[in-house]
Design a protein around this motif. Structure first.
Motif, PDB file in Angstrom:
ATOM      1  N   LEU A  47     -22.278  32.973  24.098  1.00  0.00           N
ATOM      2  CA  LEU A  47     -21.500  32.724  24.586  1.00  0.00           C
ATOM      3  C   LEU A  47     -20.408  33.715  24.993  1.00  0.00           C
ATOM      4  O   LEU A  47     -19.318  34.037  25.918  1.00  0.00           O
ATOM      5  CB  LEU A  47     -21.153  31.076  24.972  1.00  0.00           C
ATOM      6  CG  LEU A  47     -21.183  30.442  26.646  1.00  0.00           C
ATOM      7  CD1 LEU A  47     -21.554  29.308  26.704  1.00  0.00           C
ATOM      8  CD2 LEU A  47     -19.546  31.263  27.083  1.00  0.00           C
ATOM      9  N   HIS A  66     -15.934  25.888  18.475  1.00  0.00           N
ATOM     10  CA  HIS A  66     -15.608  24.943  19.109  1.00  0.00           C
ATOM     11  C   HIS A  66     -16.340  25.115  20.626  1.00  0.00           C
ATOM     12  O   HIS A  66     -15.760  24.477  21.403  1.00  0.00           O
ATOM     13  CB  HIS A  66     -14.616  25.859  20.272  1.00  0.00           C
ATOM     14  CG  HIS A  66     -13.101  25.869  19.325  1.00  0.00           C
ATOM     15  ND1 HIS A  66     -11.911  24.520  18.635  1.00  0.00           N
ATOM     16  CD2 HIS A  66     -12.759  26.688  17.665  1.00  0.00           C
ATOM     17  CE1 HIS A  66     -12.242  24.725  17.763  1.00  0.00           C
ATOM     18  NE2 HIS A  66     -11.526  26.286  17.196  1.00  0.00           N
ATOM     19  N   ASP A  67     -17.537  25.386  20.457  1.00  0.00           N
ATOM     20  CA  ASP A  67     -18.657  25.571  21.588  1.00  0.00           C
ATOM     21  C   ASP A  67     -19.812  24.570  21.527  1.00  0.00           C
ATOM     22  O   ASP A  67     -20.603  24.732  20.702  1.00  0.00           O
ATOM     23  CB  ASP A  67     -18.841  27.336  21.808  1.00  0.00           C
ATOM     24  CG  ASP A  67     -19.951  26.976  22.915  1.00  0.00           C
ATOM     25  OD1 ASP A  67     -20.226  26.049  23.962  1.00  0.00           O
ATOM     26  OD2 ASP A  67     -21.152  27.714  23.139  1.00  0.00           O
ATOM     27  N   SER A  68     -19.636  23.479  22.043  1.00  0.00           N
ATOM     28  CA  SER A  68     -20.959  22.280  21.732  1.00  0.00           C
ATOM     29  C   SER A  68     -21.752  22.775  22.951  1.00  0.00           C
ATOM     30  O   SER A  68     -23.045  21.791  22.149  1.00  0.00           O
ATOM     31  CB  SER A  68     -19.864  21.045  21.694  1.00  0.00           C
ATOM     32  OG  SER A  68     -19.619  20.861  23.130  1.00  0.00           O
ATOM     33  N   PHE A  69     -21.728  23.678  23.601  1.00  0.00           N
ATOM     34  CA  PHE A  69     -22.953  23.622  24.278  1.00  0.00           C
ATOM     35  C   PHE A  69     -24.290  24.441  23.756  1.00  0.00           C
ATOM     36  O   PHE A  69     -24.650  24.512  23.526  1.00  0.00           O
ATOM     37  CB  PHE A  69     -22.439  25.212  25.542  1.00  0.00           C
ATOM     38  CG  PHE A  69     -23.083  24.269  26.582  1.00  0.00           C
ATOM     39  CD1 PHE A  69     -24.008  23.445  27.669  1.00  0.00           C
ATOM     40  CD2 PHE A  69     -23.474  25.550  27.900  1.00  0.00           C
ATOM     41  CE1 PHE A  69     -24.461  23.567  28.708  1.00  0.00           C
ATOM     42  CE2 PHE A  69     -24.112  26.281  28.414  1.00  0.00           C
ATOM     43  CZ  PHE A  69     -24.418  25.074  29.134  1.00  0.00           C
ATOM     44  N   LYS A 113     -20.762  22.976  35.337  1.00  0.00           N
ATOM     45  CA  LYS A 113     -21.010  23.530  34.780  1.00  0.00           C
ATOM     46  C   LYS A 113     -20.762  23.795  33.024  1.00  0.00           C
ATOM     47  O   LYS A 113     -20.861  23.389  31.740  1.00  0.00           O
ATOM     48  CB  LYS A 113     -22.912  23.909  34.921  1.00  0.00           C
ATOM     49  CG  LYS A 113     -23.263  23.961  35.803  1.00  0.00           C
ATOM     50  CD  LYS A 113     -24.526  22.305  35.626  1.00  0.00           C
ATOM     51  CE  LYS A 113     -25.286  21.584  36.008  1.00  0.00           C
ATOM     52  NZ  LYS A 113     -26.118  20.335  36.161  1.00  0.00           N
ATOM     53  N   ALA A 114     -20.394  25.086  33.091  1.00  0.00           N
ATOM     54  CA  ALA A 114     -20.243  25.756  31.900  1.00  0.00           C
ATOM     55  C   ALA A 114     -18.985  24.743  31.033  1.00  0.00           C
ATOM     56  O   ALA A 114     -18.607  23.997  29.719  1.00  0.00           O
ATOM     57  CB  ALA A 114     -19.809  27.417  31.803  1.00  0.00           C
ATOM     58  N   HIS A 166     -18.926  21.346  29.254  1.00  0.00           N
ATOM     59  CA  HIS A 166     -19.615  21.574  28.099  1.00  0.00           C
ATOM     60  C   HIS A 166     -18.742  22.093  26.676  1.00  0.00           C
ATOM     61  O   HIS A 166     -18.686  22.592  25.136  1.00  0.00           O
ATOM     62  CB  HIS A 166     -20.847  21.802  27.303  1.00  0.00           C
ATOM     63  CG  HIS A 166     -21.553  20.824  28.910  1.00  0.00           C
ATOM     64  ND1 HIS A 166     -22.667  20.276  28.208  1.00  0.00           N
ATOM     65  CD2 HIS A 166     -22.209  21.462  30.139  1.00  0.00           C
ATOM     66  CE1 HIS A 166     -23.358  19.664  29.236  1.00  0.00           C
ATOM     67  NE2 HIS A 166     -23.250  20.907  29.841  1.00  0.00           N
ATOM     68  N   ASP A 167     -17.495  22.759  27.425  1.00  0.00           N
ATOM     69  CA  ASP A 167     -16.674  23.192  26.614  1.00  0.00           C
ATOM     70  C   ASP A 167     -15.780  22.787  25.763  1.00  0.00           C
ATOM     71  O   ASP A 167     -14.741  22.865  26.633  1.00  0.00           O
ATOM     72  CB  ASP A 167     -15.944  25.095  27.792  1.00  0.00           C
ATOM     73  CG  ASP A 167     -15.011  25.511  26.950  1.00  0.00           C
ATOM     74  OD1 ASP A 167     -14.847  25.083  25.244  1.00  0.00           O
ATOM     75  OD2 ASP A 167     -14.724  26.224  27.128  1.00  0.00           O
ATOM     76  N   SER A 168     -15.273  22.213  24.590  1.00  0.00           N
ATOM     77  CA  SER A 168     -14.410  21.306  24.389  1.00  0.00           C
ATOM     78  C   SER A 168     -13.292  21.907  23.657  1.00  0.00           C
ATOM     79  O   SER A 168     -12.767  21.872  22.975  1.00  0.00           O
ATOM     80  CB  SER A 168     -14.901  20.738  22.993  1.00  0.00           C
ATOM     81  OG  SER A 168     -14.977  21.542  21.923  1.00  0.00           O
TER      82      SER A 168
END
Lengths: 402, 402
Positions: A268, A260-263, B256-257, B260-262
């Motif tokens: 993370l 789920h992390d598009s970063f 920031k973090a 980006h977290d969907s």
């Protein structure tokens, strides 16, 4: 001149320096070798002839290094290949040994390092080189075969148990508490996560749930248990290994949080954050805290286990004795002879018995539902950490009120 | 009968119980009050008449509670409104005080709690009620005005400094090291993050960079510094407050973090993970570890600062003396009279001076580039943590090799 070299490999621990200093002290007593050289950054540094002469250390310095975490000689992640593939490297290494009058090589590390011991010992035998290669075990993960427990584990287990106890107490002060998840190391074996079960308050376990890599994670069963405990106690404490796996063998951390992390940063979220995601998504509560103990669990010397420190030193000293007795391709180990009072015997085993094997938590140490450690199993863990602090609070416990 | 009540409020600390027990011990000596009642879960529990009689505790129990972290009486996040808005609540509270013969109320907590002390003292005066309301300061954040430092802070600072030192040592064992980020509490004030600067190895600071909420975060300048240090030393250690802010005042963590977290979990990444994202995206290295100390920094009694423990007890005892002397609407505090040797004087201040104020780090404690703490400023911090461990490693330091 007749010298020896000792080096460290793999991840740091709180007591790996105690093993090196234990060996040095033994040589200072017995004078088996003229000099004990320290190889900087494991095999990597030895190949660069990067040595320090440990024999020059004063008693005060030996004491200071013994009481320092991490790897005082530096470490490496270098895995020595076989003697055919890496012929030149082996030749170079043995030239260096000869040049520095090195007649024994000691390697403190995990199963990869013991594989290096095994390979070098075999190479020496095959080439008629009269050198001794002895391993000293080390790993916070406690995943080494044959040895009762690996030096470094007891201190890591102590750090985890105390951290669970203290964060548990922190988490129960309100009338409306939440869920706390502590994530430990242990990608393949659950020994470190299981140590969280040692934390008790008032005779009760702090950790309601302990999740291990060895037991396939069942989402539905887990969420049902979390919800039940939360409804009853208004607080749930979970200890999870970073290596918690789904039934298909993939890491929970990889499949849940990261997907789920598009970063794009794969590290993370770990298993703890993945579990938090599941709990929040299931609507149990949004009050979920995650604690990743990170490298502190292996390097927090301030919570060193006294028994771990002592054993690490003795295993180092015994390694010297094994070489002096002409052994090679062996690892200095201990076996437990009793739980209470706790006693061990020092002995040795072939490096091949430890190299490249992994010791998993046996199923019978885990409760039937797969989500905690049996009381019986804790008898294995208890002697290794030393005594844990005993705390006392005055407000009623949620679960005592019921 | 002439009783008093003491309660705890806000987040736990390692020494808030020492304050409560300090007051109890003082009353056991002086017998100012017949009973010292403990209010469970702060004002919330007192409104439910949820008390324990602390006067029944044995000396052994007092010792155990003194040496227990978290809030032994439980806590609350309840903020008392003004006496007009919450008229019934005030009346109910004073009925309960009367019913239990309570003639003094002591509240251990941060600036919100001292606001409660101020309001209740004012209400009592306005209504001709002869009761004493005295505050005992507490907060790991150290953001209370007037008092030199808040009890709880020294122990948290000690935990942070030791954790920075030990994780720093862990992070320099390889020839190819990475970047380590430790994230501390302190949403508005940087005192806790600044404590990371206390960690030294071999006379050098472990933390290359310390980021505070008070100094607007400049991304470009930060990344340039990280890159320079990484190129020189092959390792960068960063301590960052959870409250690091962008020049527009918004939290780095939020912008920031999380952006980006969907996944939708707002707490997944803090300031540390946001910094990691920036470093990785800038291509400096992908070897970045993040350690969030979480609640352990406020509850790790095993690393309690001896001076903090002692001062917390004395501030509790002094609170009793203040009430006995007829004071009300006051807070028991200490002021520093010298750094070296460290000396303090115990005194008091109006609760209004502490209530709802925040003490920020002064700019002159921060280096010119805004990314570390001055050496001079560390003189303020050093006496508060007690002595830190001194470790010794043998491999050459990257930066000593240059």
């Amino acid at each position: 001149m007749k010298n020896c070299v000792i080096a460290q490999s793999g991840g740091p621990t709180s007591v790996i320096n105690a093993s090196v200093m234990g060996l040095l002290r033994r040589n200072n007593e017995t004078r088996v070798y003229d000099k004990v050289l320290g190889g900087i950054n494991g095999i990597e540094g030895i190949l660069q002839e990067d040595f320090v002469d440990l024999s020059l250390l004063t008693e005060e310095e030996i004491h200071a290094v013994t009481h320092t975490p991490s790897a005082a000689l530096g470490s490496c992640r270098y895995k020595l290949k076989d003697a055919v593939t890496s012929k030149e490297e082996y030749e170079r290494l043995f030239q260096i040994f000869e040049k520095h009058d090195i007649q024994a090589f000691f390697y403190a590390g995990g199963n990869d390092s013991q594989d290096t011991v095994r390979k070098l010992a075999a190479y020496a035998k095959d080439h008629g080189i009269a050198m001794n290669f002895i391993g000293i075990p080390k790993t916070v993960d406690n995943d080494l075969q044959v040895i009762d427990h690996a030096p470094g584990f007891g201190s890591a287990a102590r750090y985890i148990a105390v951290s669970v106890l203290e964060s548990f107490l922190d988490g129960l002060v309100y009338t409306n508490n939440g869920i706390f998840i502590t994530e430990t190391m242990g990608r393949d074996a659950g020994w470190l996560a299981a140590s969280g079960a040692l934390a008790t308050y008032n005779g009760r376990r702090c950790a309601d749930i302990v999740l291990l890599p060895e037991i396939p994670f069942e989402e539905e069963k887990f969420l049902k248990k979390v919800e039940e405990i939360y409804k009853t106690k208004n607080q749930v404490y979970i200890v999870a290994s970073e290596g918690v796996r789904l039934p298909d063998g993939s890491f929970l951390a990889a499949t849940k949080a990261h997907a789920h992390d598009s970063f794009g940063h794969a590290q993370l979220g770990g298993a703890g954050n993945a579990l938090k995601g599941l709990i929040v998504d299931a609507g149990i509560t949004s009050r979920v805290k995650v604690l990743e103990l990170s490298t502190l669990q292996r390097s927090a010397f301030h919570l060193v286990s006294p028994v771990d420190l002592e054993e690490a030193g003795k295993l180092g000293a015994q390694a010297l004795d094994l070489a002096a007795a002409g052994e090679t391709g062996k690892v200095s180990i201990l076996v437990r002879t009793a739980d209470e009072p706790y006693t061990v015997e020092y002995t040795s085993t072939d490096a091949a018995n430890i190299a490249n094997h992994v010791k998993y938590m046996p199923r019978d140490m885990v409760t039937e539902d797969g989500m905690n450690i049996t009381e019986e199993a804790l008898r294995y863990f208890r002697p290794l950490t030393g005594e844990l602090p005993v705390y006392r609070v005055l407000h009623h416990f949620h679960d005592e009120k019921k």
